[in-house]
Motif scaffolding. Structure first.
Motif, PDB file in Angstrom:
ATOM      1  N   LYS A   1      -5.775 -23.017  25.169  1.00  0.00           N
ATOM      2  CA  LYS A   1      -5.638 -23.994  26.246  1.00  0.00           C
ATOM      3  C   LYS A   1      -6.250 -23.475  27.541  1.00  0.00           C
ATOM      4  CE  LYS A   1      -1.422 -26.169  24.478  1.00  0.00           C
ATOM      5  NZ  LYS A   1      -0.050 -26.625  24.807  1.00  0.00           N
ATOM      6  N   GLY A   2      -6.759 -24.391  28.338  1.00  0.00           N
ATOM      7  CA  GLY A   2      -7.336 -24.019  29.627  1.00  0.00           C
ATOM      8  C   GLY A   2      -7.863 -25.244  30.337  1.00  0.00           C
ATOM      9  N   GLU A   3      -8.457 -25.028  31.511  1.00  0.00           N
ATOM     10  CA  GLU A   3      -9.104 -26.125  32.220  1.00  0.00           C
ATOM     11  C   GLU A   3     -10.410 -26.467  31.508  1.00  0.00           C
ATOM     12  OE1 GLU A   3      -7.724 -27.810  34.743  1.00  0.00           O
ATOM     13  OE2 GLU A   3      -5.977 -26.533  34.355  1.00  0.00           O
ATOM     14  N   ALA A   4     -10.785 -27.739  31.565  1.00  0.00           N
ATOM     15  CA  ALA A   4     -11.946 -28.217  30.805  1.00  0.00           C
ATOM     16  C   ALA A   4     -13.213 -27.428  31.108  1.00  0.00           C
ATOM     17  CB  ALA A   4     -12.161 -29.697  31.078  1.00  0.00           C
ATOM     18  N   ASP A   5     -13.519 -27.265  32.388  1.00  0.00           N
ATOM     19  CA  ASP A   5     -14.764 -26.587  32.750  1.00  0.00           C
ATOM     20  C   ASP A   5     -14.747 -25.114  32.332  1.00  0.00           C
ATOM     21  OD1 ASP A   5     -15.724 -28.931  33.824  1.00  0.00           O
ATOM     22  OD2 ASP A   5     -15.117 -28.454  35.873  1.00  0.00           O
ATOM     23  N   GLU A   6     -13.577 -24.487  32.417  1.00  0.00           N
ATOM     24  CA  GLU A   6     -13.458 -23.085  32.002  1.00  0.00           C
ATOM     25  C   GLU A   6     -13.696 -22.942  30.504  1.00  0.00           C
ATOM     26  OE1 GLU A   6      -9.584 -21.935  33.229  1.00  0.00           O
ATOM     27  OE2 GLU A   6     -10.057 -21.908  35.378  1.00  0.00           O
ATOM     28  N   LEU A   7     -13.120 -23.868  29.730  1.00  0.00           N
ATOM     29  CA  LEU A   7     -13.298 -23.822  28.278  1.00  0.00           C
ATOM     30  C   LEU A   7     -14.758 -24.066  27.900  1.00  0.00           C
ATOM     31  CD1 LEU A   7     -10.115 -25.767  27.114  1.00  0.00           C
ATOM     32  CD2 LEU A   7     -10.523 -23.307  26.922  1.00  0.00           C
ATOM     33  N   LEU A   8     -15.405 -25.007  28.586  1.00  0.00           N
ATOM     34  CA  LEU A   8     -16.821 -25.274  28.332  1.00  0.00           C
ATOM     35  C   LEU A   8     -17.662 -24.025  28.572  1.00  0.00           C
ATOM     36  CD1 LEU A   8     -17.595 -28.828  29.774  1.00  0.00           C
ATOM     37  CD2 LEU A   8     -17.971 -28.037  27.440  1.00  0.00           C
ATOM     38  N   GLU A   9     -17.414 -23.376  29.712  1.00  0.00           N
ATOM     39  CA  GLU A   9     -18.177 -22.169  30.035  1.00  0.00           C
ATOM     40  C   GLU A   9     -17.912 -21.064  29.030  1.00  0.00           C
ATOM     41  OE1 GLU A   9     -20.611 -21.700  32.253  1.00  0.00           O
ATOM     42  OE2 GLU A   9     -20.413 -23.866  32.497  1.00  0.00           O
ATOM     43  N   ARG A  10     -16.674 -20.972  28.559  1.00  0.00           N
ATOM     44  CA  ARG A  10     -16.332 -19.936  27.580  1.00  0.00           C
ATOM     45  C   ARG A  10     -17.084 -20.165  26.270  1.00  0.00           C
ATOM     46  NH1 ARG A  10     -10.258 -18.227  25.396  1.00  0.00           N
ATOM     47  NH2 ARG A  10     -10.974 -17.056  23.572  1.00  0.00           N
ATOM     48  N   ILE A  11     -17.121 -21.409  25.801  1.00  0.00           N
ATOM     49  CA  ILE A  11     -17.819 -21.712  24.556  1.00  0.00           C
ATOM     50  C   ILE A  11     -19.315 -21.433  24.698  1.00  0.00           C
ATOM     51  CG2 ILE A  11     -18.406 -23.531  22.912  1.00  0.00           C
ATOM     52  CD1 ILE A  11     -15.711 -24.862  23.632  1.00  0.00           C
ATOM     53  N   LYS A  12     -19.880 -21.807  25.835  1.00  0.00           N
ATOM     54  CA  LYS A  12     -21.302 -21.546  26.081  1.00  0.00           C
ATOM     55  C   LYS A  12     -21.579 -20.050  26.112  1.00  0.00           C
ATOM     56  CE  LYS A  12     -23.093 -23.808  29.544  1.00  0.00           C
ATOM     57  NZ  LYS A  12     -23.147 -24.464  30.876  1.00  0.00           N
ATOM     58  N   ARG A  13     -20.705 -19.303  26.762  1.00  0.00           N
ATOM     59  CA  ARG A  13     -20.885 -17.854  26.884  1.00  0.00           C
ATOM     60  C   ARG A  13     -20.774 -17.168  25.530  1.00  0.00           C
ATOM     61  NH1 ARG A  13     -17.204 -17.284  30.181  1.00  0.00           N
ATOM     62  NH2 ARG A  13     -15.533 -16.440  28.876  1.00  0.00           N
ATOM     63  N   GLU A  14     -19.857 -17.641  24.686  1.00  0.00           N
ATOM     64  CA  GLU A  14     -19.643 -17.025  23.378  1.00  0.00           C
ATOM     65  C   GLU A  14     -20.771 -17.356  22.400  1.00  0.00           C
ATOM     66  OE1 GLU A  14     -14.729 -17.006  23.453  1.00  0.00           O
ATOM     67  OE2 GLU A  14     -15.823 -18.637  22.476  1.00  0.00           O
ATOM     68  N   GLY A  15     -21.446 -18.491  22.630  1.00  0.00           N
ATOM     69  CA  GLY A  15     -22.593 -18.850  21.793  1.00  0.00           C
ATOM     70  C   GLY A  15     -22.224 -18.993  20.328  1.00  0.00           C
ATOM     71  N   ASP A  16     -23.106 -18.538  19.447  1.00  0.00           N
ATOM     72  CA  ASP A  16     -22.879 -18.661  18.005  1.00  0.00           C
ATOM     73  C   ASP A  16     -21.684 -17.852  17.528  1.00  0.00           C
ATOM     74  OD1 ASP A  16     -25.032 -20.338  17.820  1.00  0.00           O
ATOM     75  OD2 ASP A  16     -26.438 -18.784  17.155  1.00  0.00           O
ATOM     76  N   ALA A  17     -21.226 -16.914  18.373  1.00  0.00           N
ATOM     77  CA  ALA A  17     -20.092 -16.077  17.990  1.00  0.00           C
ATOM     78  C   ALA A  17     -18.749 -16.727  18.321  1.00  0.00           C
ATOM     79  CB  ALA A  17     -20.180 -14.720  18.690  1.00  0.00           C
ATOM     80  N   THR A  18     -18.786 -17.912  18.938  1.00  0.00           N
ATOM     81  CA  THR A  18     -17.532 -18.536  19.337  1.00  0.00           C
ATOM     82  C   THR A  18     -16.656 -18.851  18.128  1.00  0.00           C
ATOM     83  OG1 THR A  18     -16.524 -20.332  20.606  1.00  0.00           O
ATOM     84  CG2 THR A  18     -18.448 -20.897  19.271  1.00  0.00           C
ATOM     85  N   GLN A  19     -15.357 -18.766  18.334  1.00  0.00           N
ATOM     86  CA  GLN A  19     -14.403 -19.126  17.293  1.00  0.00           C
ATOM     87  C   GLN A  19     -13.992 -20.590  17.399  1.00  0.00           C
ATOM     88  OE1 GLN A  19     -13.377 -16.938  14.737  1.00  0.00           O
ATOM     89  NE2 GLN A  19     -15.149 -15.903  15.647  1.00  0.00           N
ATOM     90  N   ALA A  20     -14.470 -21.291  18.446  1.00  0.00           N
ATOM     91  CA  ALA A  20     -14.083 -22.678  18.680  1.00  0.00           C
ATOM     92  C   ALA A  20     -14.608 -23.590  17.573  1.00  0.00           C
ATOM     93  CB  ALA A  20     -14.605 -23.141  20.037  1.00  0.00           C
ATOM     94  N   ASP A  21     -13.743 -24.464  17.092  1.00  0.00           N
ATOM     95  CA  ASP A  21     -14.134 -25.480  16.114  1.00  0.00           C
ATOM     96  C   ASP A  21     -14.155 -26.875  16.731  1.00  0.00           C
ATOM     97  OD1 ASP A  21     -14.306 -23.758  13.762  1.00  0.00           O
ATOM     98  OD2 ASP A  21     -12.122 -23.600  13.915  1.00  0.00           O
ATOM     99  N   LEU A  22     -13.226 -27.112  17.660  1.00  0.00           N
ATOM    100  CA  LEU A  22     -13.080 -28.442  18.238  1.00  0.00           C
ATOM    101  C   LEU A  22     -12.795 -28.303  19.730  1.00  0.00           C
ATOM    102  CD1 LEU A  22     -13.018 -31.384  17.063  1.00  0.00           C
ATOM    103  CD2 LEU A  22     -10.521 -31.179  17.023  1.00  0.00           C
ATOM    104  N   PHE A  23     -13.483 -29.121  20.550  1.00  0.00           N
ATOM    105  CA  PHE A  23     -13.271 -29.134  21.998  1.00  0.00           C
ATOM    106  C   PHE A  23     -12.660 -30.477  22.375  1.00  0.00           C
ATOM    107  CE2 PHE A  23     -15.105 -30.294  26.245  1.00  0.00           C
ATOM    108  CZ  PHE A  23     -14.329 -29.416  27.000  1.00  0.00           C
ATOM    109  N   LEU A  24     -11.484 -30.446  23.020  1.00  0.00           N
ATOM    110  CA  LEU A  24     -10.756 -31.665  23.373  1.00  0.00           C
ATOM    111  C   LEU A  24     -10.506 -31.690  24.873  1.00  0.00           C
ATOM    112  CD1 LEU A  24      -7.644 -33.027  21.426  1.00  0.00           C
ATOM    113  CD2 LEU A  24      -7.932 -33.349  23.870  1.00  0.00           C
ATOM    114  N   THR A  25     -10.811 -32.817  25.510  1.00  0.00           N
ATOM    115  CA  THR A  25     -10.620 -32.921  26.946  1.00  0.00           C
ATOM    116  C   THR A  25     -10.459 -34.382  27.350  1.00  0.00           C
ATOM    117  OG1 THR A  25     -11.508 -32.256  29.104  1.00  0.00           O
ATOM    118  CG2 THR A  25     -13.092 -33.091  27.490  1.00  0.00           C
TER     119      THR A  25
END
Length: 354
Positions: A71-95
């Protein structure tokens, strides 16, 4: 000699048994690992409601798929997913808000998915045109008014709030708020940039105070006599009516709900929704969660517990939502809210909407 042969025979048997045991252990571990990897979904969510957590637990019970929440703020989560790139563990982004979902699409972090279930449960105008995100709940952005100072017959459209009669009477959040950006983006889509800019300038002239606070703060400002009308999302009003804080309930009860533009373009509606992340390792499970959340049972839960309108057309709004009245919605694609977002921000700055 016989003792030596017996010893060697026992030793050989033990070695064989040990080898078999090791082989079985490795196979079990590998299978268990596969089951874990395929039995979860990592959800990066900007929604922070108890009802959501309850629905995720129900999904886990029904499917056996574990929902890992980040959980987090939308913009923070977006930046985190972008920063993690192909290594991200994210499967679904909800906002919340189609504007943010469009931003995620433009940033290249979402992927197009195909699901007959989603197409059946989510109307085309409440999903991305490229199937990169799907709406899950609807919120109407309405005019709230002081029932002692304003006769609803005085109200008509968003555009009318920019006229001289409302000078010093209008309350609303800042131009940095995504809800206002999307409302403005919808007016750009419907009326064109010039007319939309004139509306924004007129609104600035009619502000009762400089924009500040959230939607609940606008309601409280009406009750305090700062202004007479405010633009708010309906689900905030529902939350205030059902608040454990008696003062919030008192404020809400002093207000009336008006759905603007019923004789013209309709009331602005936005969505809370989600998209499957491009680098998802559990894409199938992410789609299953989307299908679950847009199914009738989950839609009824969103409506009853968080006062949001169902996006699934087979589900009726709750009695409370229905008590505010039926209304016509803007007939535009949610994608246009994101596409016009940069124009909205630019025009807000030009007219001095703080």
């Amino acid at each position: 000699m016989k003792k030596l042969l017996s010893f060697l025979l026992v030793l050989g048997t033990l070695v064989v048994l040990a080898a078999c045991g090791n082989s079985n252990t490795e196979e079990t571990t590998e299978t268990s690992g596969d089951e874990t990897a395929g039995n979860e979904v990592n959800l990066y969510t900007a929604r922070h409601y108890d009802v959501d957590d309850e629905l995720y637990k129900k999904f886990e019970e029904e499917t056996g798929i574990k929902v890992n929440l980040i959980k987090g703020e939308a913009d923070e989560l977006l930046e985190r997913i972008k920063r993690e790139g192909d290594a991200t563990q994210a499967d679904l982004f909800l906002t919340a808000d189609a504007g943010r979902l469009h931003r995620a699409k433009e940033d290249g972090i979402l992927q197009s998915v195909s699901s007959d279930v989603l197409d059946e449960q989510v109307p085309a105008n409440f999903q991305d045109e490229d199937q990169m995100w799907y709406g899950l709940t609807k919120r109407a952005r309405v005019i709230m008014y002081d029932k002692e100072k304003v006769d609803p017959s005085e109200l008509s459209t968003y555009e009318a709030l920019a006229e001289d009669e409302w000078a010093g009477r209008v309350l609303i959040r800042s131009s940095e708020n995504i809800y206002n950006q999307s409302l403005f983006a919808s007016l750009i889509e419907l009326n064109g940039e010039e007319e939309a800019k004139e509306w924004a300038a007129g609104m600035v002239d009619n502000f009762a105070r400089d924009p500040e606070g959230g939607d609940r703060d606008q309601a409280k400002a009406i009750a305090a006599g700062v202004g007479d009308v405010a633009i708010m999302n309906t689900y905030y009003y529902g939350q205030m009516l059902n608040s454990e804080d008696p003062e919030e309930v008192k404020v809400a009860e002093s207000l009336g709900v008006f759905f603007p533009n019923q004789d013209t373009t309709g009331t602005h509606v936005n969505v809370s929704g989600a998209g499957v992340v491009k680098s998802s390792k559990n894409q199938e499970n992410a789609i299953k969660l989307l299908e679950f959340l847009s199914a009738p049972e989950a839609q009824e839960t969103f409506a009853s517990a968080n006062y949001e309108y169902p996006v699934n057309e087979s589900v009726e709004p709750t009695e409370l939502l229905q008590s505010w009245g039926d209304f016509k919605e803007q007939d535009i694609s949610m994608s246009s809210l994101g596409e016009n977002n940069s124009k909205a921000i630019l025009l807000f700055n030009e007219v001095g909407w703080k």
